[in-house]
Design an enzyme around this catalytic site. Structure first.
Site, PDB file in Angstrom:
ATOM      1  N   SER A 188       0.823  -1.221   0.000  1.00 15.60           N
ATOM      2  CA  SER A 188       0.000   0.000   0.000  1.00 15.60           C
ATOM      3  C   SER A 188       0.852   1.263   0.000  1.00 15.60           C
ATOM      4  CB  SER A 188      -0.926  -0.016   1.212  1.00 15.60           C
ATOM      5  OG  SER A 188      -1.904  -1.032   1.052  1.00 15.60           O
ATOM      6  N   HIS A 214       4.433   0.450  12.383  1.00 12.00           N
ATOM      7  CA  HIS A 214       4.567   0.518  10.914  1.00 12.00           C
ATOM      8  C   HIS A 214       3.210   0.798  10.260  1.00 12.00           C
ATOM      9  CE1 HIS A 214       6.081  -1.358   6.958  1.00 12.00           C
ATOM     10  NE2 HIS A 214       6.637  -0.182   7.127  1.00 12.00           N
ATOM     11  N   CYS A 238      -4.787  -3.078   1.419  1.00 12.29           N
ATOM     12  CA  CYS A 238      -5.282  -3.550   2.718  1.00 12.29           C
ATOM     13  C   CYS A 238      -4.127  -3.533   3.701  1.00 12.29           C
ATOM     14  CB  CYS A 238      -5.827  -4.970   2.577  1.00 12.29           C
ATOM     15  SG  CYS A 238      -6.336  -5.682   4.153  1.00 12.29           S
ATOM     16  N   VAL A 239      -4.213  -2.652   4.696  1.00  5.69           N
ATOM     17  CA  VAL A 239      -3.171  -2.544   5.714  1.00  5.69           C
ATOM     18  C   VAL A 239      -3.746  -3.087   7.023  1.00  5.69           C
ATOM     19  CG1 VAL A 239      -1.456  -1.036   6.764  1.00  5.69           C
ATOM     20  CG2 VAL A 239      -2.417  -0.438   4.553  1.00  5.69           C
ATOM     21  N   ILE A 240      -3.102  -4.121   7.556  1.00  2.67           N
ATOM     22  CA  ILE A 240      -3.597  -4.757   8.777  1.00  2.67           C
ATOM     23  C   ILE A 240      -2.603  -4.531   9.906  1.00  2.67           C
ATOM     24  CG2 ILE A 240      -4.269  -6.930   9.868  1.00  2.67           C
ATOM     25  CD1 ILE A 240      -5.044  -7.968   7.093  1.00  2.67           C
ATOM     26  N   GLU A 256       3.290   1.882  -1.751  1.00  3.93           N
ATOM     27  CA  GLU A 256       3.651   2.206  -3.135  1.00  3.93           C
ATOM     28  C   GLU A 256       2.446   2.638  -3.981  1.00  3.93           C
ATOM     29  OE1 GLU A 256       4.971  -0.655  -1.569  1.00  3.93           O
ATOM     30  OE2 GLU A 256       6.753   0.562  -1.218  1.00  3.93           O
TER      31      GLU A 256
HETATM   32  N1  LIG Z   1       2.166  -4.536   6.405  1.00  4.60           N
HETATM   33  C1  LIG Z   1       1.560  -4.167   5.230  1.00  4.60           C
HETATM   34  C2  LIG Z   1       2.269  -3.601   4.178  1.00  4.60           C
HETATM   35  N2  LIG Z   1       3.613  -3.405   4.289  1.00  4.60           N
HETATM   36  C3  LIG Z   1       4.460  -3.111   3.147  1.00  4.60           C
HETATM   37  C4  LIG Z   1       4.451  -1.617   2.748  1.00  4.60           C
HETATM   38  O1  LIG Z   1       3.219  -1.260   2.117  1.00  4.60           O
HETATM   39  C5  LIG Z   1       5.579  -1.329   1.758  1.00  4.60           C
HETATM   40  O2  LIG Z   1       5.407  -2.136   0.612  1.00  4.60           O
HETATM   41  C6  LIG Z   1       6.940  -1.586   2.375  1.00  4.60           C
HETATM   42  O3  LIG Z   1       7.041  -0.850   3.595  1.00  4.60           O
HETATM   43  C7  LIG Z   1       8.071  -1.183   1.435  1.00  4.60           C
HETATM   44  O4  LIG Z   1       7.960   0.175   1.071  1.00  4.60           O
HETATM   45  N3  LIG Z   1       1.641  -3.222   3.045  1.00  4.60           N
HETATM   46  C8  LIG Z   1       0.279  -3.415   2.908  1.00  4.60           C
HETATM   47  O5  LIG Z   1      -0.290  -3.075   1.865  1.00  4.60           O
HETATM   48  N4  LIG Z   1      -0.428  -3.980   3.931  1.00  4.60           N
HETATM   49  C9  LIG Z   1       0.169  -4.355   5.096  1.00  4.60           C
HETATM   50  O6  LIG Z   1      -0.529  -4.876   6.025  1.00  4.60           O
HETATM   51  C1  LIG Z   2       1.203  -2.862   8.626  1.00 10.51           C
HETATM   52  C2  LIG Z   2       2.460  -3.637   8.595  1.00 10.51           C
HETATM   53  O1  LIG Z   2       3.458  -3.263   7.997  1.00 10.51           O
HETATM   54  C3  LIG Z   2       2.494  -4.812   9.464  1.00 10.51           C
HETATM   55  O2  LIG Z   2       1.737  -5.860   8.881  1.00 10.51           O
HETATM   56  C4  LIG Z   2       3.896  -5.309   9.706  1.00 10.51           C
HETATM   57  O3  LIG Z   2       3.824  -6.014  10.860  1.00 10.51           O
HETATM   58  P1  LIG Z   2       4.696  -5.564  12.148  1.00 10.51           P
HETATM   59  O4  LIG Z   2       4.162  -4.204  12.579  1.00 10.51           O
HETATM   60  O5  LIG Z   2       4.397  -6.645  13.180  1.00 10.51           O
HETATM   61  O6  LIG Z   2       6.123  -5.526  11.713  1.00 10.51           O
END
Ligand SMILES: Nc1c(NC[C@H](O)[C@H](O)[C@H](O)CO)[nH]c(=O)[nH]c1=O
Ligand SMILES: CC(=O)[C@@H](O)COP(=O)(O)O
Length: 165
Positions: free
Chosen positions: A65, A97, A89-91, A67
């Site tokens: 997400s 993070h 979808c960010v969980i 990007e």
């Molecule tokens: N944890 C989630 C991510 N993490 C990856 C970041 O979006 C990104 O690609 C990385 O930090 C490199 O720049 N992305 C999601 O879409 N959903 C998540 O739950």
């Molecule tokens: C939203 C995220 O990047 C997450 O899924 C990464 O998990 P964590 O916060 O346990 O490193």
């Protein structure tokens, strides 16, 4: 509670313009692919159901997400589009993070929209857990991808109407 009543795909109380004149980009995050795939299916089908031509839908995947907004920028810089739909979808995980990604995508989408004067739709689920995401990607609370597609059509139509003003 409002949440219990929410359905992201119910537009029975509104008029959706025809999407036939418009060209849209869709940028889809690969993280949580089962969820984002369901969001994409809802968004794509909603565009088609509302008259957008398949040849006028341009789909690209990005790693996560974070990007999405650079993907939207690249699309708007290189293609003649009436808007871009960002799907992700960010969980929440164990760390902060989550907070940084969500804020970056929300702020980034706004900045890209203002930069190109084109709608960039925030079709990103930001949830505490996977079940909340499932519920909003075709589950009991509808599909945020449908909501994002309808929003894109409405915003493109608004811009088109003002151009002729
Ligand atoms: N944890 C989630 C991510 N993490 C990856 C970041 O979006 C990104 O690609 C990385 O930090 C490199 O720049 N992305 C999601 O879409 N959903 C998540 O739950
Ligand atoms: C939203 C995220 O990047 C997450 O899924 C990464 O998990 P964590 O916060 O346990 O490193």
């Amino acid at each position: 509670m409002a949440t219990q009543l929410k359905n992201l795909s119910d537009f029975s109380n509104t008029t959706i313009p025809s999407g036939a004149p418009y060209r849209f980009g869709i940028v889809v995050a690969e993280w949580n692919a089962k969820i984002t795939g369901a969001l994409y299916g809802g968004a794509y089908q909603s565009l088609i159901d509302n008259g957008v031509l398949a040849d006028n839908i341009f789909t690209y995947a990005v790693p996560g997400s974070f990007e999405l907004t650079s993907g939207a920028d690249i699309l708007l810089k290189n293609k003649n589009l009436d808007g871009v739909i960002c799907l992700g979808c960010v969980i929440q995980g164990e760390t902060r993070h989550f907070d940084f990604i969500c804020a970056a995508v929300a702020n980034g989408a706004t900045n890209v929209a203002l930069k190109y004067e084109k709608p960039v739709i925030f079709g990103v689920l930001t949830t505490d857990n996977e079940q909340q995401a499932i519920d909003r990607a075709g589950g009991k609370h509808g599909n945020k991808g449908v909501e994002a597609a309808v929003t894109a059509i409405k915003m493109a139509d608004m811009a088109a109407q003002l151009k002729t003003d």
